[in-house]
Design an enzyme around this catalytic site. Structure first.
Site, PDB file in Angstrom:
ATOM      1  N   ASP A 196       0.860  -1.173   0.000  1.00 19.33           N
ATOM      2  CA  ASP A 196       0.000   0.000   0.000  1.00 19.33           C
ATOM      3  C   ASP A 196       0.912   1.243   0.000  1.00 19.33           C
ATOM      4  OD1 ASP A 196      -2.153   1.666  -0.056  1.00 19.33           O
ATOM      5  OD2 ASP A 196      -3.230   0.702   1.572  1.00 19.33           O
TER       6      ASP A 196
HETATM    7  C1  BGC Z   1      -4.906   3.309   0.015  1.00 17.10           C
HETATM    8  C2  BGC Z   1      -5.175   2.300  -1.077  1.00 17.10           C
HETATM    9  C3  BGC Z   1      -5.010   2.933  -2.437  1.00 17.10           C
HETATM   10  C4  BGC Z   1      -3.626   3.525  -2.527  1.00 17.10           C
HETATM   11  C5  BGC Z   1      -3.322   4.160  -3.877  1.00 17.10           C
HETATM   12  C6  BGC Z   1      -3.616   4.051  -0.200  1.00 17.10           C
HETATM   13  O1  BGC Z   1      -3.485   5.104   0.688  1.00 17.10           O
HETATM   14  O2  BGC Z   1      -4.899   2.651   1.260  1.00 17.10           O
HETATM   15  O3  BGC Z   1      -6.450   1.752  -0.926  1.00 17.10           O
HETATM   16  O4  BGC Z   1      -5.228   1.993  -3.434  1.00 17.10           O
HETATM   17  O5  BGC Z   1      -3.488   4.510  -1.522  1.00 17.10           O
HETATM   18  O6  BGC Z   1      -4.028   5.317  -4.058  1.00 17.10           O
END
Ligand code: BGC
Length: 728
Positions: free
Chosen positions: A287
Site C-alpha cells: 500500500d
Molecule cells: C490506500 C489504497 C489505495 C492507494 C493508492 C492508499 O493510501 O490505502 O487503498 O489503493 O493509496 O491510491
C-alpha cells in the site's frame, strides 16, 4: 578441413549475431518464454526499477507535463496515473519504449473504486443489491472508461470484511460477511478483467487490502489488528482465496500490523498462504508508502531494513516509498536478498505486462472522450444498481410509497449537497453530473404533490437558525421527508469516527420536526451503518440510500413515489448504538445465551444483516431438503418456494445459511453460503434452490487453513426456518 569448419562455426557462434527481433518481442511466443527471455537480458538495475511504483501526483497543469514526466526514470515498473486523458500516459510510455535499452512498457495504475467518470454507488451499497451480475457489469464499464483514459490497472476490489462502522473504509468493501465479500469480489474481478486481459479494454484488478485491515482496533485507520490464525482463516482470508481462484492479476498488502507482523512484511500471509498454498502467480504491491512505514510500525529500524524484510517476505512492488529503488541493489550485492527472489518478483511484474498486451500496444489511442465516458449504458447500469442498493429499513403502516399525499416537506442538509452523493474515492466523478435530490423529487412528483424544500439544518455544528422556519414548513405538509446523513469525506480512508450516530444537530433537527406531528420519512445517505436508536422511534419510515454516485436523487425519488419497489437488503448490521460494536450476524455462540446482555439497551442490533423491506409481501413455503442424511461426498438440494402475495412485482433475495451446532472448533451461529435474487411478479411463485456440496458448504478450516468435514448434524436456515441434515 575440420579446423576450417570449426573456425567458421566458432566465428558464427561467437561473433555478435544480429537479432532481427528479440524473442520477448514476438507476440506469437508463449508469455512464459517471453518473460524468461526478457529477464535474461536485464541488468540488476533494470530489474530493480521494475519493482517500483512512482506517482506524478495530481498534476493538472498541462504546461508542466514534460517537466514532471522527465523527472521519472523511464524504466520503472508502474506509475499511479491521476490524469483523465491518455496524453501524459502516452508521453511517459514513449520514454519507456524509446529511451530504455529494452523498451519495457510502464503499467499505469489508478483507484477505480466505484466507477471512473460514471460513478456507481459505493461498494458497501453495491453489496446490498445482492445483484452480482449488475456489479460485474458496472466494473466492466468502469474498466472501459478507465482504460480508454490511459489506465491499465485498478486498485480494486476492496474485500476487507468489516464489522466496525467507526472504520471509515467500511464504505469501500462489501460488508461484514466473508461469503458476501467473496461473491462480489469474484463479480468485480470478472468485470474488470473480463475473460482475457487483452480484450475489450479490460484492466487488471487488485485485491486489497491483504489482509485483516478491517479488524483495525476501535475502528481507527492504519492501527494494529489482533487476529488469531483461526479468525484469519475463518473470516479474513476467504474472499482473497476466491479472488485468487477467479484469476485476479494483483494483490495489495495492507497497512495493518497483524498480531505483531505487519502485512507489508508478513511472510506467512504473503508467501506461505498467497503464493505457495494458493499458487498465486500475479504480483503483490504494497500500500502507499507502506514499506517505509514499517519504521513507524516498529518493524524496521531504517528504510534499508524495511526493504529487506518486505521483499524477503514476498512483497513484489514498492508503492511510492522508494525503499526498493534505493536499497535493493546493495541488499542483493551483500546477499541479504537473493537473486532468485529478485527474479521471482520481476518475473511476476513482467508477466502481467505481457498478459495485458502492453508490449504490443503500449499506447492508449486518443479518441474523443464522449465516445467512452458517461455512455448511456453505463449511466443506466449506475441507476439500476443505485435503485437495487436502496434498503427500506422501516415502513410503519405502509406510509411508503407516498401515493396520495398532497404536500410534501422535503428537508435536511442533503437536499442541497449533490457532491456528498458521490461517496468517497469517486475517481473522476463530477458533482455537476450527479442528479440533484431536489430536481429528482420535482420530476418524480410533478403534478402529483405540492413540494416545499427547506434545508433546515447543517450536517454538523450548532447552527439551529433554520429550525423554526423548517418546523413551519413541516406543519403545513402532509408528510415530512428528511434527507440526513453523512458527507462523503466522513467515510473512506483516514475517516474514522468515534461514534456512528448522526451528529447531535441532525438528531435534534429530527426531534424538532417531530413536533409538527406529521408522518415522517427519514432518508439516509451514509458510507457506514449508522446508530439510529434515538431517531428510529421518531420516524415512521426509514430508507438507507447510501451514496449512490451520479444517479443521485433519482433512485430514491422512485422509491418514495413507488416507481421503484425497493429490493435491497443489508450486507452489514446496523447496531443500535456505537457501544454494541462489534455486532454482526455470524458471531459465535455464548456460554450463557440468555445472560451477559446489556443492562441499558436491548442486546440485539437495530437492523440485522439481511434486513430489507419491500412494497410487496413474500410468503415463504416449507423449506425442503432432497435428503436428510448424506455421505460426505454426496450432494443434496435444499429448496423453498417464495410467492409474491402482494399486488406488485418485486425482487426477492433468499439468503441460505448453514449452522454446525457442535464442532471441534466452534462455529458461528449461522454462516451465509449462498444467495439468489429473483424477480417475482405479483401472484407468482419462484423456487429458490441451494445445491449443497458438503465439503464446500459444511466444512470448516483450522488455524492453518486445513479443511475438515465432520460427521453429525447440521442446519440449513432460510428466513427463520431451519431444516436438519446429518452427514454420515
Ligand atoms: C490506500 C489504497 C489505495 C492507494 C493508492 C492508499 O493510501 O490505502 O487503498 O489503493 O493509496 O491510491
Amino acid at each position: 578441413m575440420k579446423s576450417i569448419l570449426c573456425l567458421i562455426l566458432s566465428c558464427s557462434l561467437f561473433s555478435p549475431v544480429k537479432e532481427d527481433k528479440p524473442l520477448y518481442k514476438d507476440a506469437s511466443r508463449p508469455v512464459e518464454e517471453r518473460v524468461e527471455d526478457l529477464l535474461g537480458r536485464m541488468t540488476q538495475e533494470e530489474k530493480i526499477l521494475q519493482l517500483n511504483q512512482y506517482t506524478l501526483g495530481q498534476n493538472t497543469n498541462e504546461n508542466n507535463i514534460g517537466e514532471v514526466t522527465a523527472k521519472i526514470p523511464a524504466g520503472i515498473g508502474s506509475l499511479i496515473y491521476f490524469q483523465e486523458d491518455p496524453e501524459m500516459r502516452n508521453e511517459m510510455q514513449k520514454r519507456a519504449m524509446e529511451e530504455t535499452r529494452l523498451g519495457i512498457p510502464i503499467l499505469f495504475g489508478f483507484d477505480v473504486i466505484h466507477g471512473y467518470r460514471t460513478v456507481y454507488p459505493i461498494p458497501l451499497a453495491q453489496a446490498c443489491s445482492w445483484n452480482t451480475d449488475l456489479v460485474q457489469q458496472a466494473c466492466s464499464m468502469a474498466a472501459v472508461e478507465a482504460n480508454c483514459s490511459g489506465v491499465d490497472w485498478t486498485f480494486s476490489p476492496m474485500i476487507d470484511v468489516a464489522r466496525d462502522g467507526r472504520w471509515g473504509r467500511i464504505s469501500e468493501g462489501y460488508g461484514e460477511d466473508p461469503y458476501t465479500n467473496a461473491a462480489f469480489c469474484v463479480a468485480s474481478v470478472k468485470g474488470y478483467q473480463g475473460d482475457g486481459l487483452r480484450k475489450d479494454n479490460r484492466i487488471a484488478a487488485c485485491l486489497k487490502h491483504y489482509v485483516g485491515y478491517g479488524a483495525s482496533e476501535a475502528g481507527r485507520d492504519y492501527v494494529y489488528t489482533e487476529i488469531s490464525r483461526q479468525t484469519l482463516w475463518d473470516t479474513y482470508l476467504p474472499p482473497y482465496e476466491a479472488g485468487v481462484k477467479a484469476g485476479v492479476a494483483t494483490v495489495m498488502s495492507s497497512f495493518n500490523d497483524i498480531s505483531g507482523t505487519p502485512a507489508t512484511c508478513n511472510s506467512y500471509t504473503l508467501d506461505e498462504v498467497l503464493k505457495k498454498r494458493w499458487n498465486f502467480d500475479g504480483f503483490v504491491v504494497s500500500d502507499w508508502a507502506a514499506v517505509d512505514q514499517l519504521i513507524s510500525q516498529g518493524a524496521a529500524a531504517n528504510r534499508k531494513e524495511a526493504a529487506r524484510i518486505s521483499i524477503n517476505a514476498g512483497l513484489d512492488m514498492d508503492m511510492v516509498s522508494h525503499c526498493y529503488d534505493q536499497y535493493l541493489d546493495t541488499l542483493i550485492n551483500k546477499g541479504d536478498v537473493s537473486e532468485e527472489r529478485l527474479n521471482d518478483a520481476v518475473r511476476r511484474v513482467l508477466t502481467l505486462k505481457f498478459r495485458l498486451g502492453l508490449f504490443e500496444h503500449p499506447y492508449t489511442e486518443v479518441v474523443p472522450a464522449e465516445q467512452y465516458l458517461l455512455q448511456p449504458q453505463s449511466k443506466e447500469v449506475a441507476e439500476r444498481l443505485a435503485e437495487e442498493c436502496i434498503v427500506l429499513l422501516k415502513n410503519e403502516g405502509n406510509l411508503l410509497p407516498l401515493q396520495d399525499k398532497k404536500t410534501l416537506a422535503v428537508m435536511g442538509p442533503l437536499i442541497d449537497a449533490p457532491e456528498e452523493l458521490l461517496g468517497n474515492w469517486s475517481a473522476h466523478g463530477r458533482t455537476e453530473e450527479v442528479f440533484p435530490i431536489q430536481d429528482a423529487i420535482r420530476q418524480e412528483f410533478e403534478g402529483k404533490a405540492n413540494l416545499a424544500f427547506h434545508t433546515g439544518c447543517p450536517f454538523e455544528g450548532n447552527d439551529r437558525s433554520g429550525f423554526a422556519s423548517a418546523l413551519e414548513t413541516a406543519r403545513k405538509a402532509d408528510v415530512v421527508i428528511l434527507f440526513m446523513g453523512e458527507k462523503r469525506n466522513w467515510s473512506g480512508e483516514n475517516c474514522s469516527r468515534s461514534a456512528i450516530e448522526l451528529p447531535a444537530i441532525q438528531e435534534s433537527f429530527i426531534q424538532e420536526m417531530k413536533k409538527a406531528g406529521k408522518p415522517m420519512v427519514l432518508v439516509l445517505a451514509s458510507g457506514r451503518p449508522l446508530g439510529l436508536h434515538r431517531v428510529e422511534p421518531l420516524c415512521d419510515a426509514i430508507i438507507e440510500m447510501w451514496q449512490p454516485g451520479i444517479p443521485g436523487g433519482r433512485p430514491v425519488a422512485g422509491v418514495l413515489s413507488g416507481r421503484v419497489n425497493p429490493s435491497g437488503k443489508l450486507c452489514v448490521t446496523f447496531p443500535r448504538t456505537t457501544g454494541q460494536i462489534p455486532v454482526y450476524y455470524n458471531q459465535r455462540q455464548s456460554s450463557r445465551p440468555t445472560l451477559g446482555l446489556y443492562q441499558d439497551i436491548p442486546s440485539a442490533p437495530l437492523y440485522e444483516f439481511g434486513h430489507g423491506l419491500s412494497y410487496t409481501t413474500y410468503q415463504y413455503g416449507e423449506l425442503k431438503l432432497s435428503k436428510q442424511t448424506v455421505k460426505k461426498e454426496e450432494t443434496l438440494v435444499a429448496e423453498i418456494a417464495v410467492t409474491n402475495v402482494g399486488n406488485r412485482t418485486g425482487a426477492e433475495t433468499v439468503h441460505w445459511f448453514i449452522s454446525d451446532p457442535y464442532c471441534r472448533i466452534t462455529r458461528p451461529k449461522r454462516e451465509l453460503k449462498h444467495f439468489e435474487k429473483l424477480e417475482i411478479p405479483a401472484g407468482e411463485t419462484r423456487i429458490f434452490r441451494f445445491e449443497i456440496n458438503p465439503m464446500r458448504d459444511l466444512s470448516f478450516v483450522d488455524g492453518e487453513g486445513n479443511r475438515f468435514l465432520e460427521t453429525g448434524e447440521y442446519g440449513v436456515i432460510v428466513n427463520g426456518q431451519k431444516a436438519c441434515l446429518t452427514i454420515e
